[in-house]
Design a protein around this motif. Structure first.
Motif, PDB file in Angstrom:
ATOM      1  N   MET A  46       0.830  -1.194   0.000  1.00 37.43           N
ATOM      2  CA  MET A  46       0.000   0.000   0.000  1.00 37.43           C
ATOM      3  C   MET A  46       0.871   1.254   0.000  1.00 37.43           C
ATOM      4  SD  MET A  46      -3.266  -0.395  -0.198  1.00 37.43           S
ATOM      5  CE  MET A  46      -4.536  -1.631   0.014  1.00 37.43           C
ATOM      6  N   HIS A  47       0.237   2.372  -0.191  1.00 37.54           N
ATOM      7  CA  HIS A  47       0.924   3.644  -0.391  1.00 37.54           C
ATOM      8  C   HIS A  47       1.918   3.960   0.734  1.00 37.54           C
ATOM      9  CE1 HIS A  47      -2.073   4.425  -3.504  1.00 37.54           C
ATOM     10  NE2 HIS A  47      -2.904   3.835  -2.667  1.00 37.54           N
ATOM     11  N   GLY A  48       3.144   4.232   0.321  1.00 44.07           N
ATOM     12  CA  GLY A  48       4.154   4.664   1.282  1.00 44.07           C
ATOM     13  C   GLY A  48       4.689   3.561   2.160  1.00 44.07           C
ATOM     14  N   GLY A  49       4.274   2.311   1.941  1.00 41.92           N
ATOM     15  CA  GLY A  49       4.701   1.258   2.845  1.00 41.92           C
ATOM     16  C   GLY A  49       5.456   0.155   2.147  1.00 41.92           C
ATOM     17  N   GLY A  50       6.756   0.145   2.252  1.00 39.77           N
ATOM     18  CA  GLY A  50       7.539  -0.942   1.680  1.00 39.77           C
ATOM     19  C   GLY A  50       8.709  -0.428   0.865  1.00 39.77           C
ATOM     20  N   ASN A  51       9.699  -1.291   0.696  1.00 40.26           N
ATOM     21  CA  ASN A  51      10.896  -0.909  -0.043  1.00 40.26           C
ATOM     22  C   ASN A  51      11.655  -2.152  -0.482  1.00 40.26           C
ATOM     23  OD1 ASN A  51      12.307  -1.324   2.704  1.00 40.26           O
ATOM     24  ND2 ASN A  51      11.039   0.487   3.046  1.00 40.26           N
ATOM     25  N   THR A  52      12.546  -1.970  -1.431  1.00 43.05           N
ATOM     26  CA  THR A  52      13.333  -3.068  -1.981  1.00 43.05           C
ATOM     27  C   THR A  52      14.779  -2.616  -2.120  1.00 43.05           C
ATOM     28  OG1 THR A  52      12.874  -2.346  -4.243  1.00 43.05           O
ATOM     29  CG2 THR A  52      11.368  -3.975  -3.289  1.00 43.05           C
ATOM     30  N   SER A  53      15.698  -3.596  -2.237  1.00 40.14           N
ATOM     31  CA  SER A  53      17.113  -3.232  -2.391  1.00 40.14           C
ATOM     32  C   SER A  53      17.884  -4.337  -3.094  1.00 40.14           C
ATOM     33  CB  SER A  53      17.748  -2.955  -1.023  1.00 40.14           C
ATOM     34  OG  SER A  53      17.885  -4.164  -0.287  1.00 40.14           O
ATOM     35  N   VAL A  54      19.062  -3.979  -3.577  1.00 37.65           N
ATOM     36  CA  VAL A  54      20.012  -4.936  -4.142  1.00 37.65           C
ATOM     37  C   VAL A  54      21.423  -4.433  -3.844  1.00 37.65           C
ATOM     38  CG1 VAL A  54      19.983  -3.787  -6.412  1.00 37.65           C
ATOM     39  CG2 VAL A  54      20.785  -6.142  -6.228  1.00 37.65           C
ATOM     40  N   LYS A  55      22.310  -5.360  -3.540  1.00 43.02           N
ATOM     41  CA  LYS A  55      23.708  -5.036  -3.281  1.00 43.02           C
ATOM     42  C   LYS A  55      24.530  -5.428  -4.516  1.00 43.02           C
ATOM     43  CE  LYS A  55      23.192  -5.846   1.705  1.00 43.02           C
ATOM     44  NZ  LYS A  55      21.801  -6.334   1.740  1.00 43.02           N
ATOM     45  N   VAL A  56      25.329  -4.492  -5.002  1.00 41.73           N
ATOM     46  CA  VAL A  56      26.138  -4.730  -6.197  1.00 41.73           C
ATOM     47  C   VAL A  56      27.567  -4.242  -5.945  1.00 41.73           C
ATOM     48  CG1 VAL A  56      24.129  -4.456  -7.714  1.00 41.73           C
ATOM     49  CG2 VAL A  56      25.589  -2.479  -7.232  1.00 41.73           C
ATOM     50  N   THR A  57      28.464  -4.582  -6.868  1.00 42.17           N
ATOM     51  CA  THR A  57      29.846  -4.101  -6.804  1.00 42.17           C
ATOM     52  C   THR A  57      30.106  -3.209  -8.006  1.00 42.17           C
ATOM     53  OG1 THR A  57      30.573  -6.113  -5.676  1.00 42.17           O
ATOM     54  CG2 THR A  57      32.274  -4.779  -6.743  1.00 42.17           C
ATOM     55  N   ARG A  58      30.635  -1.997  -7.733  1.00 40.11           N
ATOM     56  CA  ARG A  58      30.938  -1.042  -8.798  1.00 40.11           C
ATOM     57  C   ARG A  58      32.357  -0.497  -8.627  1.00 40.11           C
ATOM     58  NH1 ARG A  58      26.570   0.362 -11.693  1.00 40.11           N
ATOM     59  NH2 ARG A  58      24.484   0.089 -10.805  1.00 40.11           N
ATOM     60  N   LYS A  59      32.933  -0.014  -9.707  1.00 39.79           N
ATOM     61  CA  LYS A  59      34.227   0.646  -9.645  1.00 39.79           C
ATOM     62  C   LYS A  59      34.022   2.074  -9.155  1.00 39.79           C
ATOM     63  CE  LYS A  59      36.745  -2.656 -11.693  1.00 39.79           C
ATOM     64  NZ  LYS A  59      37.823  -3.384 -10.977  1.00 39.79           N
ATOM     65  N   ASN A  60      34.833   2.480  -8.179  1.00 40.80           N
ATOM     66  CA  ASN A  60      34.744   3.870  -7.747  1.00 40.80           C
ATOM     67  C   ASN A  60      35.639   4.750  -8.619  1.00 40.80           C
ATOM     68  OD1 ASN A  60      37.390   3.563  -6.821  1.00 40.80           O
ATOM     69  ND2 ASN A  60      36.781   3.332  -4.674  1.00 40.80           N
ATOM     70  N   ILE A  61      35.799   6.010  -8.271  1.00 32.71           N
ATOM     71  CA  ILE A  61      36.546   6.954  -9.098  1.00 32.71           C
ATOM     72  C   ILE A  61      38.029   6.591  -9.217  1.00 32.71           C
ATOM     73  CG2 ILE A  61      37.156   8.564  -7.246  1.00 32.71           C
ATOM     74  CD1 ILE A  61      36.392  10.838  -9.243  1.00 32.71           C
ATOM     75  N   PHE A  62      38.507   5.777  -8.272  1.00 28.83           N
ATOM     76  CA  PHE A  62      39.904   5.332  -8.309  1.00 28.83           C
ATOM     77  C   PHE A  62      40.068   3.996  -9.033  1.00 28.83           C
ATOM     78  CE2 PHE A  62      39.456   7.907  -4.411  1.00 28.83           C
ATOM     79  CZ  PHE A  62      40.365   8.913  -4.711  1.00 28.83           C
ATOM     80  N   GLY A  63      38.950   3.485  -9.542  1.00 22.52           N
ATOM     81  CA  GLY A  63      39.001   2.217 -10.258  1.00 22.52           C
ATOM     82  C   GLY A  63      38.979   0.997  -9.364  1.00 22.52           C
ATOM     83  N   LYS A  64      38.714   1.192  -8.093  1.00 20.93           N
ATOM     84  CA  LYS A  64      38.674   0.073  -7.152  1.00 20.93           C
ATOM     85  C   LYS A  64      37.227  -0.396  -6.952  1.00 20.93           C
ATOM     86  CE  LYS A  64      42.802   1.461  -4.550  1.00 20.93           C
ATOM     87  NZ  LYS A  64      43.337   1.829  -3.216  1.00 20.93           N
ATOM     88  N   ASP A  65      37.070  -1.703  -6.710  1.00 19.86           N
ATOM     89  CA  ASP A  65      35.743  -2.254  -6.453  1.00 19.86           C
ATOM     90  C   ASP A  65      35.172  -1.712  -5.152  1.00 19.86           C
ATOM     91  OD1 ASP A  65      35.750  -3.712  -8.758  1.00 19.86           O
ATOM     92  OD2 ASP A  65      36.333  -5.606  -7.820  1.00 19.86           O
ATOM     93  N   GLU A  66      33.886  -1.400  -5.166  1.00 22.59           N
ATOM     94  CA  GLU A  66      33.219  -0.857  -3.988  1.00 22.59           C
ATOM     95  C   GLU A  66      31.808  -1.429  -3.928  1.00 22.59           C
ATOM     96  OE1 GLU A  66      33.050   3.483  -1.863  1.00 22.59           O
ATOM     97  OE2 GLU A  66      32.636   3.417  -4.000  1.00 22.59           O
ATOM     98  N   GLU A  67      31.411  -1.899  -2.749  1.00 20.51           N
ATOM     99  CA  GLU A  67      30.057  -2.434  -2.591  1.00 20.51           C
ATOM    100  C   GLU A  67      29.056  -1.283  -2.462  1.00 20.51           C
ATOM    101  OE1 GLU A  67      29.292  -6.386  -0.515  1.00 20.51           O
ATOM    102  OE2 GLU A  67      30.975  -5.567   0.626  1.00 20.51           O
TER     103      GLU A  67
END
Length: 679
Positions: A46-67
């Motif tokens: 219902m309205h305003g109630g609930g959420n979802t998520s996912v955890k991924v790995t991306r390269k940061n500005i220094f080229g290092k992996d970051e969760e």
């Protein structure tokens, strides 16, 4: 089966492909897909109630992996969510905050914003830390009807164990935020094999290695609970049946504004629901003891307040004093509730308006009350769901949601209080505007002008296809009513459509018309009478029906007529148009005289030479030839030597609507025509 599993591998792969080439983007794409699957089922989210998520790995500005944790952001709905609605937050800093013993809500929001990978993203969900602390790649949080029934039973733990054994963790009620996140993950770690969590008095969490796994668990677990309670199908929200008490809704609308709101506050918009199921529930003998128990989830309280306006004696609908007493009683109880609980708060609280946000009206239905149609509709959905939950709960031990203090803490959350006084509401918020001829050029321009200023619009015209095109240019909350306005009872039915959709009326723009031509000596009698039907009697019937609603509400209002310069400056061969228009101008003045004491203002527009359904290209060419001038010269044949457009007429209607001390006035919009001046 209560809820269907709508996951489709082909569709999921399609979302992954179009998300991009990076694995992180593909995972986010599928996260968007399953979030939408959840959001499209009202009984899950219902309205305003609930959420979802996912955890991924991306390269940061220094080229290092970051969760990175992508989690639902503020202002987005799951049914229409896109990737930007799941802002990315750096995960490792969030996990570190679990070491803290306490954290204020303001610090939590600030910390989450400080760790956004895009500073322009919306605020991450208040449940972000719980998503972060859980180790699973995909996490889903819902407030389904079956789980809210379970979560608010006095023996919820026992029943949960009966249904799920040890496969579902049970978390005691804690207000959403840092403390809940810490407690929930501690309970999860006691049995890492669980496939979900029941949050008492709150909702349901699932998780998994894949989006499909977490989503499937939402569906399977919800269906198990539904089976236990013998729930066989989803709620049918928004159903409406004919009712003889429909005109009580604008009466209640006006009384709420009079009693519970300040003089300059916007009128409330009301959304009425009265399915057979709702009407049967409203006859339940347990409602009186259930009305003050609270809402099924803390997320609901911010929209609905903790209790409804409850009118159980149908005889009170015919007694204005009794109706006033109901609304005064609600306001008095709400103020006492605030005074009682605000004394216990850690910081100073500012009281919200003491008006009801939803109602149980026996033999009429449930109502949702809001500042606009979107808000009222959301509240009505929650009202229907909560009524259902309370009735079913009583069959399995009783409905026992969060206590008053917890309810107050949610309703007067510091994060919500910080928003008070910020941002001026649109000028016409809370105004309901009916526009006849609404699919035409002038009608649609007028509708867009009012809609952009916050009004809710009901377009009236005789062509549904054109109405649909017109509505596509407004907001999703604006509505239409298709009819021939010259038919008997069409005005009454159109006004009733405004009540059904918005609770009443504030402004009528009586705009529809056509411009038949022909010299009177050669004019067929039927053509003249048909013109009077459309260009006068339709205006008369709509204005009379509108005035009745405005008087029922008792809060004034305005009737605006699109008249014509023909009313004072006739043209050759235009008698069939000018005569009913001059009569409409007199109607405007007569109504202004008779309705002024009720605070109802009646004004009009005299426009000339506006390109529209009346003034077609062929008509313009004909009139230009009659004057032996060019089309351009004809259209700019005024003192300003500029063509007048439909938008200028719309601006004039807006101007009149803003003049709260003006009635009986005709505003000329013609670029200057001395012969058509009224004075």
């Amino acid at each position: 089966m209560f809820v269907k599993n709508n996951y489709n591998r082909t569709d999921a792969n399609g979302w992954r492909r179009k998300a991009g080439s990076l694995v992180a983007d593909k995972d986010l794409g599928e996260r968007v897909y399953t979030s939408r699957l959840i959001g499209l089922v009202p009984d899950l989210i219902m309205h305003g109630g609930g959420n979802t998520s996912v955890k991924v790995t991306r390269k940061n500005i220094f080229g290092k992996d970051e969760e990175i944790l992508h989690v639902k952001g503020s202002g987005w709905n799951l049914d229409t969510i896109e990737a930007p609605g799941l802002p990315g937050v750096r995960l490792n800093p969030l996990r570190e905050f679990r070491k803290l013993k306490k954290m204020t809500d303001e610090d939590m929001v600030n910390i989450q914003r400080n760790n956004l990978i895009d500073s322009g993203s919306p605020n991450p969900s208040v449940e972000t830390l719980l998503h972060a602390f859980l180790p699973h790649k995909f996490v889903d949080h819902t407030h389904s009807t079956p789980f809210l029934i379970l979560a608010n039973l006095p023996h919820a733990k026992k029943i949960c164990n009966e249904i799920f054994g040890n496969s579902l963790a049970i978390v005691p009620y804690i207000m959403p935020g840092f403390k809940l996140a810490k407690k929930a993950v501690e309970i999860y770690e006691e049995n890492r094999s669980v496939k979900g969590m029941l949050l008492l008095n709150h909702g349901h969490f699932t998780f998994g290695k894949t989006a499909e796994e977490s989503y499937r668990r939402v569906i399977e677990q919800t269906n198990k609970v539904a089976t236990f309670f013998s729930l066989k199908k989803e709620l049918e929200l928004g159903k409406r049946l004919p009712t003889k008490n429909l005109y009580m809704v604008p009466k209640i609308r006006g009384l709420i504004a009079d009693i519970a709101l300040k003089e300059n506050d916007p009128m409330p918009i009301i959304d009425l629901r009265n399915s057979k199921q709702v009407l049967n529930f409203l006859n339940n003998k347990n409602l009186t003891k259930l009305e003050n128990r609270g809402m099924a989830s803390p997320d609901h309280v911010i929209r609905t307040k903790g209790s409804p306006l409850h009118i159980k004696n149908t005889a009170d609908y015919q007694n204005e004093k009794a109706l006033k007493k109901h609304i005064e009683g609600f306001s008095d109880r709400y103020i006492k509730y605030f005074n009682r609980q605000s004394k216990k708060a850690d910081e100073k609280k500012s009281i919200l308006t003491a008006d009801p946000k939803h109602g149980w009206l026996r033999s009429i239905g449930v109502i949702g009350v809001g500042k606009n149609a979107k808000e009222a509709s959301a509240t009505a959905d929650l009202a229907e769901q909560n009524l259902h939950i309370r009735i079913i709960s009583e069959k399995f031990g009783g409905f026992y949601p969060i206590k008053e203090k917890d309810m107050f803490d949610c309703e007067y959350w510091s994060l919500e209080q910080a928003k008070l006084g910020k941002g001026k509401p649109p000028a016409f918020e809370g105004k309901v505007v009916i526009i006849t001829g609404g699919a035409g050029t002038i009608g649609l321009e007028t509708a867009k002008a009012f809609s952009q200023l916050g009004a809710n619009i009901l377009l009236v015209d005789n062509n549904q296809k054109l109405l649909d095109i017109a509505l596509s240019k407004l907001t999703p909350w604006d509505k239409s009513f298709c009819c021939d306005i010259t038919d008997k009872n069409s005005a009454k039915k159109a006004l009733e459509a405004a009540i059904w959709n918005f609770g009443g009326l504030d402004i009528l723009v009586s705009n529809a018309g056509n411009a038949p031509s022909g010299y009177l000596l050669n004019l067929p009698n039927k053509k003249l009478r048909d013109s009077f039907e459309l260009n006068f009697f339709a205006h008369q019937s709509f204005s009379v029906e509108a005035a009745k609603i405005l008087e029922i509400q008792g809060r004034g209002g305005q009737i605006l007529f699109n008249i014509s310069k023909q009313a004072v400056n006739p043209g050759k061969g235009m008698g069939a148009y000018g005569m009913p228009k001059s009569t409409t101008m007199f109607l405007m003045r007569q109504l202004a005289l008779e309705l002024g004491s009720s605070g109802i203002r009646v004004n009009g527009i005299n426009a000339d030479r506006i390109r529209s359904g009346l003034l077609t290209s062929d008509f313009i060419k004909t009139r230009a030839r009659a004057r032996d001038i060019s089309v351009q010269k004809y259209m700019s044949g005024n003192l300003l030597e500029k063509e007048v457009e439909a938008r200028h007429v719309a601006d004039a209607f807006i101007a009149l609507a803003n003049l709260d001390r003006t009635t009986g006035h005709v505003l000329t919009v013609d670029g200057g025509n001395t012969a058509a001046e009224l004075r």
